[in-house]
Scaffold this active site. Structure first.
Site, PDB file in Angstrom:
ATOM      1  N   GLU A 127       9.311  -7.259   2.241  1.00  0.00           N
ATOM      2  CA  GLU A 127       8.245  -6.777   1.359  1.00  0.00           C
ATOM      3  C   GLU A 127       8.428  -5.278   1.172  1.00  0.00           C
ATOM      4  OE1 GLU A 127       3.366  -6.369   1.236  1.00  0.00           O
ATOM      5  OE2 GLU A 127       4.479  -5.999   3.080  1.00  0.00           O
ATOM      6  N   ASP A 129      -2.077 -10.379  -0.726  1.00  0.00           N
ATOM      7  CA  ASP A 129      -2.539  -9.003  -0.986  1.00  0.00           C
ATOM      8  C   ASP A 129      -2.943  -8.807  -2.438  1.00  0.00           C
ATOM      9  OD1 ASP A 129      -2.136  -7.835   1.584  1.00  0.00           O
ATOM     10  OD2 ASP A 129       0.012  -7.698   1.191  1.00  0.00           O
ATOM     11  N   ASP A 137       7.265  -7.887   6.927  1.00  0.00           N
ATOM     12  CA  ASP A 137       6.078  -7.222   6.401  1.00  0.00           C
ATOM     13  C   ASP A 137       6.300  -5.698   6.330  1.00  0.00           C
ATOM     14  OD1 ASP A 137       3.096  -7.211   5.849  1.00  0.00           O
ATOM     15  OD2 ASP A 137       3.124  -5.971   7.662  1.00  0.00           O
TER      16      ASP A 137
END
Length: 413
Positions: free
Chosen positions: A217, A299, A192
């Site tokens: 990410e 997201d 992340d």
């Protein structure tokens, strides 16, 4: 815990490059922003047979640890596996079921920041008293109120950011990742907010814990001119590629470039899907074996909708990423919440991908990239088109394999 010893892979000695070299991964992101409200581990366990049958190799699960926010992205006690998604017992039952069906669980690794239990230096919650990994303020970057060093990346504002330059921090994180990998049963990792700390630490963590497959990410903004997406996104994809390189090429990365371009292209600008060199314009066009393609995630889509793919073009998007090089990812909402027809259309595309041996490095030749039409041949056995322009391949050897709203795929028998 006895069942933990019968992994398909030899847990202790995984070749961390093998999955990337094979290039046959198909990922399911198996949650959205609201999943914590719905007995999630139990819900997924009931779907594992279908997930496996559909052809997914890896299933990205939400962060497993106890967190201050129910979604899991404000972790506190990393070793506590009772979360808003369900109990540790239910999580382990899910992981066991996944292993029985030969689908690898991917853990969402949130180590950029960590919320303390007690206030320390500067009145911030930057001490971790009374829980596993009882760090003090020296584990937190000086830029976010701790006594550690400056951050090696960008700040995730409002919470204490972890100082990865500290040897004790790296040692503790590596031990935790090994525990997730070897004792809990996660096999893959998704890192992340990878912009928050230097990629060389991701390399350390992959080498230390040896996941089968890893993806980062690294999400920053595409290039815009006068409020419109620029045609040339080379600088954007280069930044993602630089991050992959800095992980020692051990990680793949989400192809945010392809997402950004594809979701503009499907609105009637299909010329965007061929770069100036005649290649696909995302990370996929430059380094397909490391490009994890996707349309939406928790997201960008879901109830957050920060950057959503246009809903009436979803199947065109999947026709593109599931027939193209790269490592495609399907979003839970599209697969399970948008109706049986979408589920079955996606399944058909996955089946074509597997049956006709399309993989992350498959060669691609773009045939058309016009205003209302895109067509390409992948490998030598699959041709696809998207858009409302009328087109089909020349030659009697091509048979229509599947089609739907503004897309079609042909195979060579």
């Amino acid at each position: 815990m006895g069942y933990m010893h019968d992994f398909d892979e030899n847990v202790q000695a995984t070749d961390v490059g093998a999955a990337i070299r094979k290039g046959r991964e198909i990922i399911l992101q198996a949650f959205n922003w609201e999943s914590h409200k719905h007995d999630w581990w139990g819900n997924l366990e009931r779907k594992i047979y279908d997930i496996s049958k559909s052809g997914f190799t890896s299933v990205w699960l939400p962060p497993p640890s106890q967190s201050l926010s129910p979604e899991g992205y404000l972790p506190q006690n990393l070793y506590a596996l009772d979360s808003a998604y369900g109990s540790e017992h239910l999580l382990k039952a899910l992981l066991q079921k996944m292993r029985q069906h030969r689908v690898r669980p991917m853990a969402d690794i949130v180590v950029n920041h960590r919320v303390g239990t007690t206030t320390g230096h500067g009145g911030m919650y930057n001490r971790f008293d009374g829980i596993a990994l009882p760090w003090d303020e020296h584990a937190i970057t000086s830029c976010t109120g701790g006594l550690g060093n400056q951050s090696t990346g960008e700040n995730f504002n409002g919470v204490p950011n972890v100082d990865h330059t500290q040897p004790f921090v790296r040692k503790d994180i590596t031990e935790w990742l090994r525990w997730l990998r070897n004792k809990v049963g996660f096999q893959d990792f998704r890192f992340d907010f990878a912009r928050g700390y230097a990629a060389k630490y991701v390399k350390d963590y992959i080498e230390g814990a040896k996941p089968v497959f890893s993806v980062g990410e690294y999400w920053d903004s595409c290039s815009y001119q006068n409020g419109r997406l620029a045609y040339n996104q080379d600088s954007h994809r280069q930044r993602i590629i630089n991050w992959i390189d800095a992980t020692g090429q051990l990680a793949s990365a989400f192809d945010f470039t392809t997402k950004g371009i594809l979701q503009e292209a499907v609105k009637g600008e299909y010329w965007r899907l061929r770069d100036a060199q005649g290649k696909p314009p995302g990370v996929m066009g430059w380094w397909p074996s490391r490009a994890v393609t996707f349309l939406d995630n928790h997201d960008t889509g879901s109830t957050q909708s920060h950057w959503p793919f246009p809903g009436n073009h979803i199947m065109e998007g999947y026709a593109y990423i599931l027939t193209h090089p790269g490592i495609p990812t399907v979003f839970y909402d599209h697969f399970y919440d948008w109706g049986t027809s979408i589920h079955d259309q996606i399944m058909k595309l996955i089946n074509i991908r597997k049956k006709h041996n399309i993989h992350s490095r498959s060669c691609i030749r773009i045939i058309e990239a016009q205003t209302n039409l895109y067509a390409a041949i992948i490998g030598d056995k699959v041709i696809m088109k998207i858009g409302d322009g009328s087109w089909c391949p020349a030659g009697h050897e091509w048979k229509l394999a599947t089609c739907g709203h503004r897309y079609a795929v042909w195979i060579k028998e």
